[in-house]
Write a protein that holds these residues in place. Structure first.
Motif, mmCIF file in Angstrom:
data_model
loop_
_atom_site.group_PDB
_atom_site.id
_atom_site.type_symbol
_atom_site.label_atom_id
_atom_site.label_comp_id
_atom_site.label_asym_id
_atom_site.label_seq_id
_atom_site.Cartn_x
_atom_site.Cartn_y
_atom_site.Cartn_z
ATOM 1 N N THR A 193 0.872 -1.179 0.000
ATOM 2 C CA THR A 193 0.000 0.000 0.000
ATOM 3 C C THR A 193 0.900 1.217 0.000
ATOM 4 O O THR A 193 1.276 1.747 1.053
ATOM 5 C CB THR A 193 -0.936 0.013 1.228
ATOM 6 O OG1 THR A 193 -1.648 -1.227 1.292
ATOM 7 C CG2 THR A 193 -1.934 1.164 1.136
ATOM 8 N N SER A 230 -4.104 -6.806 4.132
ATOM 9 C CA SER A 230 -4.428 -5.490 3.571
ATOM 10 C C SER A 230 -5.467 -5.589 2.462
ATOM 11 O O SER A 230 -5.676 -6.644 1.852
ATOM 12 C CB SER A 230 -3.159 -4.832 3.014
ATOM 13 O OG SER A 230 -2.665 -5.558 1.901
ATOM 14 N N VAL A 232 -5.156 -4.142 -0.374
ATOM 15 C CA VAL A 232 -4.409 -4.347 -1.611
ATOM 16 C C VAL A 232 -4.171 -5.829 -1.857
ATOM 17 O O VAL A 232 -4.299 -6.315 -2.992
ATOM 18 C CB VAL A 232 -3.066 -3.577 -1.566
ATOM 19 C CG1 VAL A 232 -2.159 -3.990 -2.720
ATOM 20 C CG2 VAL A 232 -3.315 -2.078 -1.607
#
Length: 527
Positions: A193, A230, A232
């Motif tokens: 990220t 995450s 992402v």
């Protein structure tokens, strides 16, 4: 003897010398295994930069398997001899040196073994011309002409806007020239990220603008990892652009590395490759970032992983290195092949100890001989933050390490000299930073020549003056063909032996020496 040129520098001495180059010509082509008898007096270099301190090979045993094991440094399927002989392969090698014999094997590609002339330089030019021709490009010039400053040792994982600006302001306030400022690990929201953490950066764009106004270029630490918890990660997993732990590609692999366990971007997948480049370009466009320290692409992390293309761990490492070609401001600490390319290759992390100070010269020499002329030694005083936690700062070590860096292609500070040194020792480091900057034009000219010829900027004595018995000299070097650098590298050393090749040499004190000769020279701490 050639016409001579003398320059006056602190503690170093020069000569102009030139050698005729021979046109490369491939001599011998062999299969996937080869046994070579080491000739009388023959010495060899190559394989892995981290083993530079063990080189030259020829008298001691050495075994190395390059396939996925090249470790935290640069490696090449290349070995060079000072008798003009060479070994090259397009795939990883297994090499064993023992009993005056070199045994080489490769699982994939033919081993090329040949001879060009009778010197290390001729062998290098032969292989470079045929197998890693130079790109004719150099990294950003300021990486050579001014010192680099990395925030790692001062801030470690507490990278934050306030302390980064304080570090930069202290550089200027303490009489050091502005240069490239590298913001290290943990500026980001998460691995993968690639946005500044809002908790630690209130105005990242404004921070970079302030750094630019002070005269700094700004690089950010990045890596190919993606944190598994995450947003992402979930997006990339659904797009199947992460590496897998099994050939059926059921789920992304979670790989253990020094910061825990994370997934890895599959750079062999065009979509994954483009995604990573997009993240970096966004940082350039959105915040004005100048470039990147690309860390964590070690071949060993890719062992046993499966991706879009059926390639080995070394090839994944090579794909990561290719990302840096899009950014003139770049730095790598681990790399497979990619010789002749405009990439800054930094030595692996060194500890705060004298043994690692002594390893800087041989490791940098091998880096150049393996086709990476744009080399940078590790951070001055060491880049392993753990060694700073365990040891009392050795002021003499910081001073001597700064002197070793001063006439290398690049020099990089991290631990703040003004924080750890007394006034006298700080003044020495200030002068060494100024010395490096004053030599910027000379270093850039050598870099431009290297971009065309492929030759190292920092050269082994045996490379420039073949046939003089200089193969084992690992504590002095030449910057180009004309600047002889012989720093002190041991604690308490106030006198050192210098081997002067043929020519007239002028020292920093104005004294003249006619070579070839070996003599002792005084090296007080300030010299």
């Amino acid at each position: 003897m050639n016409n001579l040129r003398a320059l006056l520098l602190v503690g170093w001495i020069f000569l102009t010398y030139s050698c005729a180059k021979t046109d490369p010509e491939e001599i011998d082509l062999n299969g996937k295994s080869r046994e070579i008898t080491i000739l009388a007096g023959e010495k060899w270099w190559g394989g892995a930069v981290v083993d530079g301190r063990k080189m030259p090979f020829g008298e001691t045993d050495y075994t190395f398997d390059q396939n996925g094991n090249v470790g935290t440094n640069q490696a090449q399927p290349l070995f060079l001899s000072n008798n003009g002989r060479y070994i090259w392969c397009d795939s990883p090698l297994r090499i064993d040196i023992s009993s005056n014999t070199i045994t080489i094997e490769s699982d994939e590609a033919d081993i090329i073994f040949g001879e060009q002339g009778k010197s290390l330089k001729e062998a290098f030019l032969q292989v470079a011309g045929n197998h890693f021709p130079p790109s004719k490009k150099i990294p950003a010039p300021i990486l050579f002409t001014s010192p680099q400053y990395n925030t790692w040792i001062e801030l470690v994982y507490d990278q934050n806007e306030e302390d980064i600006l304080k570090y930069a302001e202290s550089i200027i306030a303490n009489g050091f020239p502005a240069g490239v400022l590298m913001i290290d690990d943990n500026w980001q929201t998460d691995y993968g990220t690639w946005e500044f953490s809002a908790d630690r950066f209130s105005d990242p764009k404004g921070m970079i603008e302030r750094l630019h106004a002070m005269g700094f270029k700004v690089m950010l630490w990045v890596c190919p990892w993606v944190s598994g918890d995450s947003r992402v990660y979930r997006e990339l997993a659904s797009q199947e652009v992460l590496l897998f732990s099994d050939s059926l590609k059921n789920s992304p692999a979670m790989v253990k590395w020094w910061n825990g366990q994370s997934a890895m971007i599959d750079l062999s997948n065009p979509e994954g490759n483009q995604w990573f480049k997009d993240q970096l370009n966004n940082l350039v466009d959105k915040y004005g970032v100048d470039g990147f320290k690309l860390d964590g692409g070690d071949a060993s992390f890719y062992k046993g992983l499966y991706g879009y293309e059926d390639i080995g761990p070394n090839e994944h490492c090579e794909l990561y290195a290719k990302i840096g070609l899009d950014f003139p401001f770049n730095e790598y600490r681990a790399c497979w092949k990619m010789a002749g390319q405009p990439l800054i290759q930094r030595l692996r992390d060194k500890g705060h100890n004298w043994e690692d100070v002594g390893a800087l010269i041989p490791d940098m020499l091998v880096l150049g001989l393996m086709g990476h002329p744009f080399g940078c030694p590790d951070m001055i005083g060491g880049g392993e933050f753990g060694s700073f936690e365990e040891a009392i700062i050795d002021e003499e070590l910081v001073v001597r390490a700064t002197q070793v860096h001063a006439l290398m292609p690049a020099m990089q500070f991290s631990v703040a000299p003004w924080r750890v040194l007394n006034e006298t020792n700080l003044a020495i480091c200030q002068r060494m930073a100024a010395l490096h900057q004053s030599m910027g034009n000379e270093i850039i000219e050598l870099a431009k020549e290297s971009a065309i010829t492929g030759e190292p900027i920092m050269r082994h004595m045996d490379y420039v003056f073949p046939g003089n018995g200089y193969a084992k000299i690992n504590d002095q070097f030449l910057l180009g063909d004309s600047i002889l650098v012989a720093p002190a590298i041991a604690k308490g050393q106030r006198e050192r032996t210098i081997i002067f090749p043929d020519g007239k040499w002028e020292g920093d004190d104005g004294s003249m020496v006619a070579g070839p000769i070996t003599m002792k020279v005084a090296v007080p701490l300030e010299r």
